[in-house]
Motif scaffolding. Structure first.
Motif, PDB file in Angstrom:
ATOM      1  N   SER A   1      54.289  43.402  34.340  1.00  8.10           N
ATOM      2  CA  SER A   1      53.391  43.615  33.741  1.00  8.10           C
ATOM      3  C   SER A   1      52.149  43.983  34.814  1.00  8.10           C
ATOM      4  O   SER A   1      52.246  43.439  36.137  1.00  8.10           O
TER       5      SER A   1
ATOM      6  N   LYS B   1      42.242  44.234  37.021  1.00  7.09           N
ATOM      7  CA  LYS B   1      42.461  43.152  38.301  1.00  7.09           C
ATOM      8  C   LYS B   1      43.082  43.486  39.482  1.00  7.09           C
ATOM      9  O   LYS B   1      43.287  42.890  40.262  1.00  7.09           O
TER      10      LYS B   1
ATOM     11  N   ASP C   1      47.543  44.571  35.341  1.00  6.44           N
ATOM     12  CA  ASP C   1      46.406  44.547  34.798  1.00  6.44           C
ATOM     13  C   ASP C   1      45.493  45.370  35.952  1.00  6.44           C
ATOM     14  O   ASP C   1      45.343  44.953  36.859  1.00  6.44           O
TER      15      ASP C   1
END
Length: 116
Positions: A69, A74, A71
């Motif tokens: 995954s 970030k 982000d």
């Protein structure tokens, strides 16, 4: 581009670990990212990859156990590893992929050791 992996360590068979790869640079959000590993005496292999849009693919050996995954806010990509097996023991690297899926920039790697 700098990539810094963390989260490796020692786990028992059947256990879990979560790897993180923090990236610097503005290319993160537009590039696919991959997790690779190199076990003792083995060639480096692709474990899982994720596009900028979140589409994923993974090696047959980890399907159903590992999840990649990311982000983008970030600049971080993750590898959740469940149901670990001793054969998952390896140094794990994250990499930025070019548009053809080839790794370009590499992190320094993080050791994962799974005991039976």
């Amino acid at each position: 581009v700098q990539l810094v992996e963390s989260g490796g360590g020692l786990a028992q068979a059947g256990g879990s670990l979560r790897l993180s790869c923090a990236a610097s640079g503005s290319i993160f959000s537009i590039n696919a990212m991959g997790w690779y590993r190199q076990g003792p005496g083995k060639q480096r292999e692709l474990v899982a990859a994720i596009t900028s849009g979140g589409s994923t693919n993974s090696a047959d050996s980890v399907k159903g156990r590992f999840t990649i995954s990311r982000d983008n806010a970030k600049n971080t990509v993750y590898l959740q590893m469940n149901s670990l097996k001793p054969e998952d023991t390896a140094v794990y690297y994250c990499a930025v992929q070019d548009p053809w899926g080839n790794p370009t920039y590499w992190g320094q790697g993080t050791q994962v050791t799974v005991s039976s």
